[in-house]
Design a protein around this motif. Sequence first.
Motif, PDB file in Angstrom:
ATOM      1  N   MET A   1      49.010  44.401  44.023  1.00 45.03           N
ATOM      2  CA  MET A   1      48.529  43.054  44.343  1.00 45.03           C
ATOM      3  C   MET A   1      48.047  42.956  45.793  1.00 45.03           C
ATOM      4  O   MET A   1      47.028  42.322  46.076  1.00 45.03           O
ATOM      5  N   THR A   2      48.770  43.591  46.702  1.00 45.60           N
ATOM      6  CA  THR A   2      48.361  43.566  48.113  1.00 45.60           C
ATOM      7  C   THR A   2      46.991  44.195  48.296  1.00 45.60           C
ATOM      8  O   THR A   2      46.145  43.670  49.040  1.00 45.60           O
ATOM      9  N   THR A   3      46.752  45.314  47.603  1.00 50.38           N
ATOM     10  CA  THR A   3      45.453  45.995  47.700  1.00 50.38           C
ATOM     11  C   THR A   3      44.343  45.085  47.198  1.00 50.38           C
ATOM     12  O   THR A   3      43.271  44.991  47.812  1.00 50.38           O
ATOM     13  N   ILE A   4      44.597  44.403  46.083  1.00 52.62           N
ATOM     14  CA  ILE A   4      43.584  43.501  45.519  1.00 52.62           C
ATOM     15  C   ILE A   4      43.259  42.376  46.493  1.00 52.62           C
ATOM     16  O   ILE A   4      42.085  42.065  46.739  1.00 52.62           O
ATOM     17  N   LEU A   5      44.282  41.779  47.086  1.00 50.84           N
ATOM     18  CA  LEU A   5      44.059  40.689  48.042  1.00 50.84           C
ATOM     19  C   LEU A   5      43.285  41.172  49.264  1.00 50.84           C
ATOM     20  O   LEU A   5      42.391  40.477  49.763  1.00 50.84           O
ATOM     21  N   LEU A   6      43.613  42.368  49.737  1.00 54.20           N
ATOM     22  CA  LEU A   6      42.894  42.921  50.887  1.00 54.20           C
ATOM     23  C   LEU A   6      41.427  43.182  50.548  1.00 54.20           C
ATOM     24  O   LEU A   6      40.536  42.908  51.358  1.00 54.20           O
ATOM     25  N   LEU A  13      34.407  39.118  53.672  1.00 47.02           N
ATOM     26  CA  LEU A  13      33.865  39.474  54.988  1.00 47.02           C
ATOM     27  C   LEU A  13      32.512  40.161  54.871  1.00 47.02           C
ATOM     28  O   LEU A  13      31.620  39.942  55.694  1.00 47.02           O
ATOM     29  N   LEU A  14      32.353  41.001  53.842  1.00 48.69           N
ATOM     30  CA  LEU A  14      31.049  41.623  53.594  1.00 48.69           C
ATOM     31  C   LEU A  14      29.997  40.544  53.345  1.00 48.69           C
ATOM     32  O   LEU A  14      28.903  40.563  53.917  1.00 48.69           O
ATOM     33  N   GLY A  15      30.346  39.603  52.467  1.00 52.26           N
ATOM     34  CA  GLY A  15      29.415  38.523  52.173  1.00 52.26           C
ATOM     35  C   GLY A  15      29.117  37.662  53.372  1.00 52.26           C
ATOM     36  O   GLY A  15      28.034  37.084  53.494  1.00 52.26           O
ATOM     37  N   VAL A  70      31.480  46.546  43.585  1.00 52.07           N
ATOM     38  CA  VAL A  70      31.956  47.880  43.184  1.00 52.07           C
ATOM     39  C   VAL A  70      33.212  48.307  43.943  1.00 52.07           C
ATOM     40  O   VAL A  70      33.726  49.400  43.708  1.00 52.07           O
ATOM     41  N   LEU A  71      33.705  47.444  44.831  1.00 51.90           N
ATOM     42  CA  LEU A  71      34.934  47.782  45.561  1.00 51.90           C
ATOM     43  C   LEU A  71      36.096  48.165  44.636  1.00 51.90           C
ATOM     44  O   LEU A  71      36.767  49.180  44.873  1.00 51.90           O
ATOM     45  N   PRO A  72      36.367  47.410  43.570  1.00 55.11           N
ATOM     46  CA  PRO A  72      37.487  47.812  42.700  1.00 55.11           C
ATOM     47  C   PRO A  72      37.254  49.140  42.003  1.00 55.11           C
ATOM     48  O   PRO A  72      38.211  49.872  41.723  1.00 55.11           O
ATOM     49  N   LEU A  73      35.995  49.471  41.735  1.00 55.02           N
ATOM     50  CA  LEU A  73      35.690  50.762  41.123  1.00 55.02           C
ATOM     51  C   LEU A  73      35.946  51.893  42.117  1.00 55.02           C
ATOM     52  O   LEU A  73      36.484  52.943  41.761  1.00 55.02           O
ATOM     53  N   ILE A  74      35.574  51.656  43.376  1.00 53.75           N
ATOM     54  CA  ILE A  74      35.773  52.667  44.414  1.00 53.75           C
ATOM     55  C   ILE A  74      37.261  52.963  44.600  1.00 53.75           C
ATOM     56  O   ILE A  74      37.668  54.112  44.781  1.00 53.75           O
ATOM     57  N   PHE A  75      38.079  51.914  44.513  1.00 48.44           N
ATOM     58  CA  PHE A  75      39.509  52.072  44.759  1.00 48.44           C
ATOM     59  C   PHE A  75      40.323  52.183  43.470  1.00 48.44           C
ATOM     60  O   PHE A  75      41.548  52.101  43.497  1.00 48.44           O
ATOM     61  N   GLY A  76      39.646  52.353  42.354  1.00 53.39           N
ATOM     62  CA  GLY A  76      40.333  52.605  41.098  1.00 53.39           C
ATOM     63  C   GLY A  76      41.137  51.438  40.561  1.00 53.39           C
ATOM     64  O   GLY A  76      42.149  51.630  39.880  1.00 53.39           O
ATOM     65  N   ILE A  77      40.678  50.216  40.842  1.00 51.32           N
ATOM     66  CA  ILE A  77      41.389  49.028  40.357  1.00 51.32           C
ATOM     67  C   ILE A  77      40.751  48.577  39.043  1.00 51.32           C
ATOM     68  O   ILE A  77      39.550  48.278  38.995  1.00 51.32           O
ATOM     69  N   GLU A  78      41.532  48.520  37.986  1.00 50.29           N
ATOM     70  CA  GLU A  78      41.010  48.162  36.669  1.00 50.29           C
ATOM     71  C   GLU A  78      41.654  46.909  36.106  1.00 50.29           C
ATOM     72  O   GLU A  78      41.369  46.499  34.977  1.00 50.29           O
TER      73      GLU A  78
END
Length: 214
Positions: A1-6, A13-15, A70-78
């Motif tokens: 959950m912490t990773t997702i929030l970050l 911030l990117l946007g 694509v951030l969740p794909l890069i970090f393997g979040i499914e």
Amino acid sequence: MTTILLLLLVAYLLGSIPSGLWIGHYFFHKNLRDFGSGNIGTTNTFRILGKKAGTIVFAMDLLKGTLATVLPLIFGIETISPALFGLFAVLGHTFSIFNHFQGGKAVATAAGMLLGYSPKFILLLVIVFFITFYLTSMVSFASVLSAGVAAILLLVLPAFHLIFTSYDWLFTSVVLFIVCFIIVRHRDNITRIRNKTENIFNFGLNITHQKHNI
């Protein structure tokens, strides 16, 4: 959950990167907020800073939406839809922490989100956009119509297993929210279109006979 929030924070911030504002300030010594429509997005950048700057700003605004998606794909979040990260980028673009929580009208960054989620779908919308732009000579009209078409297609295409094999209701909800958001952000443009005073480009047929060239 912490990773997702970050990562959601990173997406925001990117946007939030105000591409047009920074390029205008550092390379042209102009504050886009003081010229034209006062908007820091692609269209006003083209109008005030020229084609090269406008193209760069469009690419940056587009790609920050794609990268966020694509951030969740890069970090393997499914466990969470990539569309949610794209939404945070769109919100960042419109309410930028680097620009007093103001920003653009969300079209380019929303397109970037769709590019990251479904390249085939955004290609279809690009075709709709350019046909409409050619017919009307208005980026605003083409943007609003393309947004509306996106909403309709997302409700229709999965039923026929075209592009989307099934309904993704979170993605659909995110897109419908962004569509409404884009329409609201263009409310002044819609008023000018009705009054036939909307700014147009010297391109296309101007079939609605708007009177303002840019």
